[in-house]
Write an enzyme that holds these catalytic residues in place. Structure first.
Site, mmCIF file in Angstrom:
data_model
loop_
_atom_site.group_PDB
_atom_site.id
_atom_site.type_symbol
_atom_site.label_atom_id
_atom_site.label_comp_id
_atom_site.label_asym_id
_atom_site.label_seq_id
_atom_site.Cartn_x
_atom_site.Cartn_y
_atom_site.Cartn_z
ATOM 1 N N GLU A 297 -3.115 7.894 -4.141
ATOM 2 C CA GLU A 297 -3.099 6.580 -3.493
ATOM 3 C C GLU A 297 -2.844 5.480 -4.519
ATOM 4 O O GLU A 297 -3.506 5.436 -5.565
ATOM 5 C CB GLU A 297 -4.423 6.323 -2.773
ATOM 6 C CG GLU A 297 -4.465 4.984 -2.034
ATOM 7 C CD GLU A 297 -5.807 4.738 -1.369
ATOM 8 O OE1 GLU A 297 -5.860 4.759 -0.129
ATOM 9 O OE2 GLU A 297 -6.800 4.535 -2.100
ATOM 10 N N TYR B 275 0.852 -1.189 0.000
ATOM 11 C CA TYR B 275 0.000 0.000 0.000
ATOM 12 C C TYR B 275 0.886 1.236 0.000
ATOM 13 O O TYR B 275 1.934 1.268 0.655
ATOM 14 C CB TYR B 275 -0.905 0.030 1.233
ATOM 15 C CG TYR B 275 -1.686 1.320 1.373
ATOM 16 C CD1 TYR B 275 -2.929 1.468 0.771
ATOM 17 C CD2 TYR B 275 -1.169 2.402 2.090
ATOM 18 C CE1 TYR B 275 -3.636 2.654 0.880
ATOM 19 C CE2 TYR B 275 -1.872 3.591 2.195
ATOM 20 C CZ TYR B 275 -3.101 3.709 1.594
ATOM 21 O OH TYR B 275 -3.800 4.893 1.682
#
Length: 412
Positions: free
Chosen positions: A222, A134
């Site tokens: 992101e 992530y």
């Protein structure tokens, strides 16, 4: 401003951020043609079809028939928002999945039961994945610095990781005076347990990604999942980009990327008149000048037993046109059962606001109760104007009084 994944990846490609080959599609026929000509004919035999909506959780989300609300199935299984195709007639299957998805509704954990209609998809080549990570970059308002967050728990909701395994989220704060430093990139790489080719690839990736984030004036960037391949190369497998609306004047070309079909129709309408409007799920329409006062107004409505239906800041220039448009937009929301106007007369005098309210209601038909609280310069004169208008206003003196009148109006 949000954009779709395929748009985000096209922008990232300009900054040399590693992304996979992909093409947007808008019909089932396009799915077949692009799969055949762009992928199969070039020796690519694994493709991924991704629904393009402004919401996360697409891989776990399920497609529902927009008309019947029933789950759509292919080959005996529910159609997901993200589908990997790697065997058989790849082009034919791509067409079938696109046909089952486009113009139907994708329901994910972020969309709620209502879901969102899929009007476009993204076909991307597959890749071998050794591990998923992530990665995100955003502004931390508590420190007034950009923050880079990475985790070994890629592909999952970061909120779950933060709640159950916060130690797995690594953070680096970027000093705006000196910018992102190489030692910070290496520290993140060490924290992820990387070595060799993967270590070098990550350091290069995160440095390039941060440069893209700053240059594009993002409020958030992101990558989830960020993947490393079997040969140690990092690739942005997904990309979510939010632009800072206040910086769009520097990037006029980004405005063309806006997909208004993904936004609430009332918010789109409000943006045409430069009204700061955000739809909520309550039943009390709020019209306020100033963001701080708007937040306080919503809080006290909630404390008094009501529920705000919107955030609406008409700004300092609360003239007749702005007030009329605000009324029209608020009352077009079928959930609104009453309206609260809470204006502080600082930049604009209260008597001018009162005249604006009266004239606006002569232009716009409002059938719901209207509670008005005007405080500040010429507030007494404003109260007289409202009383002598012949219209049925509920005039409040304090913020608490206004909230109580709202709950009383709702109970009738």
């Amino acid at each position: 401003m949000n954009i779709h994944e395929y748009q985000a990846k096209e922008l990232l490609r300009r900054y040399n951020v590693p992304v996979l080959k992909g093409k947007p599609i808008f019909s089932a026929d396009e799915a077949w043609n692009i799969t055949k000509t762009e992928f199969i004919d070039n020796g690519i035999n694994v493709v991924v079809l991704k629904s393009q909506i402004h919401a996360g959780g697409r891989g776990k989300g399920v497609i529902h028939n927009t008309a019947t609300k029933e789950v759509v199935e292919l080959y005996g299984k529910p159609v997901r928002g993200v589908t990997v195709i790697h065997d058989g007639d790849i082009a034919g299957k791509a067409k079938e999945y696109a046909q089952a998805t486009i113009d139907n509704t994708l329901v994910t954990i972020q969309t709620g039961e209502a879901g969102k209609v899929v009007r476009r998809m993204f076909i991307e080549e597959g890749c071998n994945i050794a591990h998923e990570y992530y990665c995100s970059i955003l502004l931390d308002r508590d420190t007034s610095r950009n923050i880079i967050m990475v985790s070994t728990e890629g592909g999952m909701d970061i909120e779950e990781v933060a709640e159950h395994s916060p130690e797995k989220i690594l953070k680096e704060y970027v000093d705006p005076c000196i910018g992102f430093q190489q030692f910070q990139a290496r520290r993140l790489a060490f924290g992820l347990g990387l070595s060799g080719a993967a270590f070098k690839s990550f350091v290069s990736f995160i440095d390039t990604l941060y440069s893209a984030y700053e240059d594009m004036d993002c409020s958030m960037l992101e990558i989830n999942p960020l993947v490393v391949t079997n040969d140690g190369a990092f690739i942005a497998l997904d990309a979510k980009v939010n632009f800072d609306d206040n910086a769009l004047y520097r990037h006029s070309e980004y405005v063309e990327l806006r997909d208004i079909e993904e936004e609430d129709p009332l918010e789109v309408e409000a943006s045409k008149f430069n009204l700061n409007y955000i739809k909520l799920d309550g039943n009390v329409g709020c019209m306020v000048n100033g963001a701080g006062l708007a937040m306080a107004t919503m809080d006290i409505i909630q404390l008094a037993g009501g529920k705000p239906a919107n955030f609406l800041d008409v700004g300092g220039g609360a003239n007749v046109e702005r007030i009329a448009n605000a009324f029209r937009i608020m009352t077009n929301d079928p959930a609104v059962e009453c309206v609260l106007i809470n204006i502080f007369g600082g930049i604009v005098r209260c008597d001018r606001v009162a005249n604006g309210i009266v004239q606006a209601l002569q232009q716009v038909s409002v059938s719901t109760p209207v509670i008005v609280r005007l405080e500040g310069t010429n507030a007494i004169e404003a109260g007289e104007i409202l009383k002598n208008s012949g219209m049925e206003f509920l005039v409040a003196t304090t913020l608490e009084d206004a909230a109580n009148k709202v709950t009383q109006a709702l109970s009738k």
